[in-house]
Design a protein around this motif. Sequence first.
Motif, PDB file in Angstrom:
ATOM      1  N   LEU A 291       0.822  -1.214   0.000  1.00  0.00           N
ATOM      2  CA  LEU A 291       0.000   0.000   0.000  1.00  0.00           C
ATOM      3  C   LEU A 291       0.856   1.264   0.000  1.00  0.00           C
ATOM      4  CD1 LEU A 291      -2.892  -0.984   2.447  1.00  0.00           C
ATOM      5  CD2 LEU A 291      -2.943  -0.867  -0.056  1.00  0.00           C
ATOM      6  N   THR A 292       1.985   1.225   0.683  1.00  0.00           N
ATOM      7  CA  THR A 292       2.878   2.386   0.681  1.00  0.00           C
ATOM      8  C   THR A 292       3.455   2.614  -0.722  1.00  0.00           C
ATOM      9  OG1 THR A 292       3.470   1.945   2.986  1.00  0.00           O
ATOM     10  CG2 THR A 292       4.895   3.450   1.753  1.00  0.00           C
ATOM     11  N   MET A 293       3.863   1.520  -1.404  1.00  0.00           N
ATOM     12  CA  MET A 293       4.329   1.658  -2.794  1.00  0.00           C
ATOM     13  C   MET A 293       3.239   2.248  -3.677  1.00  0.00           C
ATOM     14  SD  MET A 293       6.507  -1.728  -3.801  1.00  0.00           S
ATOM     15  CE  MET A 293       7.759  -2.444  -2.743  1.00  0.00           C
ATOM     16  N   LEU A 294       2.007   1.777  -3.491  1.00  0.00           N
ATOM     17  CA  LEU A 294       0.888   2.267  -4.293  1.00  0.00           C
ATOM     18  C   LEU A 294       0.686   3.771  -4.076  1.00  0.00           C
ATOM     19  CD1 LEU A 294      -1.509   1.456  -6.161  1.00  0.00           C
ATOM     20  CD2 LEU A 294      -2.863   1.168  -4.070  1.00  0.00           C
ATOM     21  N   PHE A 298       1.175   6.801  -7.011  1.00  0.00           N
ATOM     22  CA  PHE A 298       0.120   7.699  -7.489  1.00  0.00           C
ATOM     23  C   PHE A 298       0.303   9.138  -7.035  1.00  0.00           C
ATOM     24  CE2 PHE A 298      -1.891   3.778  -8.663  1.00  0.00           C
ATOM     25  CZ  PHE A 298      -2.697   4.123  -9.734  1.00  0.00           C
ATOM     26  N   THR A 299       1.197   9.381  -6.114  1.00  0.00           N
ATOM     27  CA  THR A 299       1.526  10.766  -5.738  1.00  0.00           C
ATOM     28  C   THR A 299       2.780  11.259  -6.457  1.00  0.00           C
ATOM     29  OG1 THR A 299       2.765   9.979  -3.799  1.00  0.00           O
ATOM     30  CG2 THR A 299       0.441  10.571  -3.469  1.00  0.00           C
ATOM     31  N   GLY A 300       3.375  10.398  -7.272  1.00  0.00           N
ATOM     32  CA  GLY A 300       4.566  10.784  -8.013  1.00  0.00           C
ATOM     33  C   GLY A 300       5.806  10.887  -7.159  1.00  0.00           C
ATOM     34  N   ALA A 301       5.766  10.279  -5.971  1.00  0.00           N
ATOM     35  CA  ALA A 301       6.890  10.413  -5.042  1.00  0.00           C
ATOM     36  C   ALA A 301       7.754   9.159  -4.971  1.00  0.00           C
ATOM     37  CB  ALA A 301       6.354  10.733  -3.637  1.00  0.00           C
ATOM     38  N   ILE A 302       7.519   8.213  -5.851  1.00  0.00           N
ATOM     39  CA  ILE A 302       8.276   6.967  -5.770  1.00  0.00           C
ATOM     40  C   ILE A 302       9.705   7.176  -6.252  1.00  0.00           C
ATOM     41  CG2 ILE A 302       7.721   6.062  -8.085  1.00  0.00           C
ATOM     42  CD1 ILE A 302       7.197   3.351  -6.570  1.00  0.00           C
ATOM     43  N   ARG A 303      10.654   6.672  -5.476  1.00  0.00           N
ATOM     44  CA  ARG A 303      12.069   6.796  -5.778  1.00  0.00           C
ATOM     45  C   ARG A 303      12.753   5.472  -5.471  1.00  0.00           C
ATOM     46  NH1 ARG A 303       9.878  10.617  -7.359  1.00  0.00           N
ATOM     47  NH2 ARG A 303      10.391  12.836  -7.144  1.00  0.00           N
ATOM     48  N   VAL A 304      13.941   5.294  -6.006  1.00  0.00           N
ATOM     49  CA  VAL A 304      14.687   4.056  -5.759  1.00  0.00           C
ATOM     50  C   VAL A 304      14.907   3.855  -4.270  1.00  0.00           C
ATOM     51  CG1 VAL A 304      16.858   2.837  -6.142  1.00  0.00           C
ATOM     52  CG2 VAL A 304      15.833   4.174  -7.995  1.00  0.00           C
ATOM     53  N   GLY A 305      15.239   4.938  -3.570  1.00  0.00           N
ATOM     54  CA  GLY A 305      15.532   4.854  -2.144  1.00  0.00           C
ATOM     55  C   GLY A 305      14.343   4.459  -1.299  1.00  0.00           C
ATOM     56  N   ALA A 306      13.139   4.553  -1.845  1.00  0.00           N
ATOM     57  CA  ALA A 306      11.941   4.112  -1.131  1.00  0.00           C
ATOM     58  C   ALA A 306      11.455   2.771  -1.648  1.00  0.00           C
ATOM     59  CB  ALA A 306      10.830   5.154  -1.274  1.00  0.00           C
ATOM     60  N   LEU A 307      11.503   2.576  -2.968  1.00  0.00           N
ATOM     61  CA  LEU A 307      10.960   1.362  -3.570  1.00  0.00           C
ATOM     62  C   LEU A 307      11.696   0.111  -3.101  1.00  0.00           C
ATOM     63  CD1 LEU A 307       8.982   0.151  -5.681  1.00  0.00           C
ATOM     64  CD2 LEU A 307      10.820   0.391  -7.361  1.00  0.00           C
ATOM     65  N   VAL A 308      13.007   0.141  -3.142  1.00  0.00           N
ATOM     66  CA  VAL A 308      13.776  -1.054  -2.797  1.00  0.00           C
ATOM     67  C   VAL A 308      13.632  -1.426  -1.315  1.00  0.00           C
ATOM     68  CG1 VAL A 308      16.085  -2.084  -2.720  1.00  0.00           C
ATOM     69  CG2 VAL A 308      15.373  -0.761  -4.721  1.00  0.00           C
ATOM     70  N   SER A 370       1.246  -0.061 -12.857  1.00  0.00           N
ATOM     71  CA  SER A 370       0.853  -1.453 -13.098  1.00  0.00           C
ATOM     72  C   SER A 370       1.435  -2.381 -12.044  1.00  0.00           C
ATOM     73  CB  SER A 370       1.284  -1.902 -14.496  1.00  0.00           C
ATOM     74  OG  SER A 370       2.692  -1.961 -14.620  1.00  0.00           O
ATOM     75  N   LEU A 371       2.684  -2.156 -11.661  1.00  0.00           N
ATOM     76  CA  LEU A 371       3.322  -2.982 -10.626  1.00  0.00           C
ATOM     77  C   LEU A 371       2.618  -2.801  -9.291  1.00  0.00           C
ATOM     78  CD1 LEU A 371       7.163  -3.213  -9.908  1.00  0.00           C
ATOM     79  CD2 LEU A 371       5.484  -3.081  -8.079  1.00  0.00           C
ATOM     80  N   THR A 372       2.462  -1.549  -8.874  1.00  0.00           N
ATOM     81  CA  THR A 372       1.964  -1.291  -7.523  1.00  0.00           C
ATOM     82  C   THR A 372       0.484  -1.634  -7.370  1.00  0.00           C
ATOM     83  OG1 THR A 372       1.593   1.042  -8.104  1.00  0.00           O
ATOM     84  CG2 THR A 372       3.695   0.481  -7.075  1.00  0.00           C
ATOM     85  N   VAL A 373      -0.314  -1.406  -8.420  1.00  0.00           N
ATOM     86  CA  VAL A 373      -1.744  -1.728  -8.332  1.00  0.00           C
ATOM     87  C   VAL A 373      -1.947  -3.234  -8.199  1.00  0.00           C
ATOM     88  CG1 VAL A 373      -3.903  -1.785  -9.632  1.00  0.00           C
ATOM     89  CG2 VAL A 373      -2.591   0.328  -9.515  1.00  0.00           C
ATOM     90  N   LEU A 374      -1.303  -3.999  -9.063  1.00  0.00           N
ATOM     91  CA  LEU A 374      -1.484  -5.456  -9.023  1.00  0.00           C
ATOM     92  C   LEU A 374      -0.892  -6.056  -7.752  1.00  0.00           C
ATOM     93  CD1 LEU A 374      -0.897  -6.053 -12.778  1.00  0.00           C
ATOM     94  CD2 LEU A 374      -2.894  -6.852 -11.525  1.00  0.00           C
ATOM     95  N   GLN A 375       0.230  -5.522  -7.302  1.00  0.00           N
ATOM     96  CA  GLN A 375       0.819  -5.998  -6.055  1.00  0.00           C
ATOM     97  C   GLN A 375      -0.119  -5.733  -4.888  1.00  0.00           C
ATOM     98  OE1 GLN A 375       5.247  -5.699  -4.336  1.00  0.00           O
ATOM     99  NE2 GLN A 375       4.180  -3.752  -4.267  1.00  0.00           N
TER     100      GLN A 375
END
Length: 406
Positions: A291-294, A298-308, A370-375
């Motif tokens: 849910l945090t990734m999602l 959708f807020t455009g704040a996703i970064r490598v330092g958060a995703l991984v 697509s990744l975050t919604v399905l996950q």
Amino acid sequence: PWFTLLVAALATLSAFATDMSLPVLADTAATFGAPVGRAALTISTFMVGFAVAPLLSGPLSDHLGRRPVLLAGTTLYMVGGVLATWSGSLGALLLWRWRMGAGAGTGVVVLVAMLRDLFSGAEARVRQSYVNLAAGIAPVIAPTVGAGVAALGGWRAIYGVLAGGAALLTLTAWWALDESLAPERRDASRVRDHVARVAAGYRRVVREPLTVGLMGMVALNFGALFAYVSGSSLVLISVLGVATRSYGALFACSSMGLMVGALTNARLIRRGVSHQRLIGGGMTLIVGAALTMLLLSFTGAIRVGALVPLAVLGFIGHGIVRPNVVQGALEPVAEVAGVASAIMSAGQMVTGASVSALVSTFFDGRTAHSLTVLQALCAVGSVPIYRTVVRPAERRRTTGVAAVRG
């Protein structure tokens, strides 16, 4: 210890077969003059074989014994690897990859049933954790091993190495592995009788609410896991601009979460922590990370330092949940563990393949949607199954056992 090591090694056959070939898909396509997308079907056909074969081999292991079916599976995998090495066309390669998948699927489903034959309760969950640990290590090192082998002998050498590894494990299992299914549960009836028993086994499994609910959780959790596995390269490289060389290291970090989760689960079970608490804690990590990734996507704040790091947390959750859920699904139907394991394996592979296809289809090249919604859909979808199906079934089962003992 040697038994756990052998079982863990056998469980890595599928991971090595898929991940070692990833770095050489372009070379494989070039050999046959085909698009890279066609060469990528070698992964899909492997997964189809992996999903379908256990539906027959699992039930057969309930009647003929685990050992002969396991050896047949590893031999099938080995032969498929040899034939893939000398493929003269892409169509032939796809056929031999399907055969490798069928062999790997047979091996995995029988291994799960063997663990259920030999261990129960907390000890079985600990053993499952160690097998998951090995399964978590394989994806970390397989792409690098595959690239190294290909540098020495081309893409065909990868299949030769896979066939050689399967041959070694087959010989080791033949020499060191005893039959785990009790003699009174084995028979050599006619094929017609086997078919009738297989049908009865499937009916037995699908009528057990606890098993069906936990199988649903296994499938959806695998779907959430595979959404990241299949979409991470698209997002990290195409959207976030990570270099191809760096992607392997980042993916390895994520996969390490599976190992951490498996080790944590084994230690906590040894200390007497209940599987209900472990499943609850692991699900919290899986759903929270998804849910945090999602939200970040959708807020455009996703970064490598958060995703991984979020992926690592989610993978830790998977490493904790899976051993408990798998063992819990088999315990009520121990007499047909092969059938149950086959259904579970097929369900998770079909779910994983479907999610993977959807992630790729709906990837827009600009976002991680697509990744975050399905996950998130898969992760959140397993929660009501646990609360409305699994937990009530566990309580009914506990009450029934208590009444019988009383």
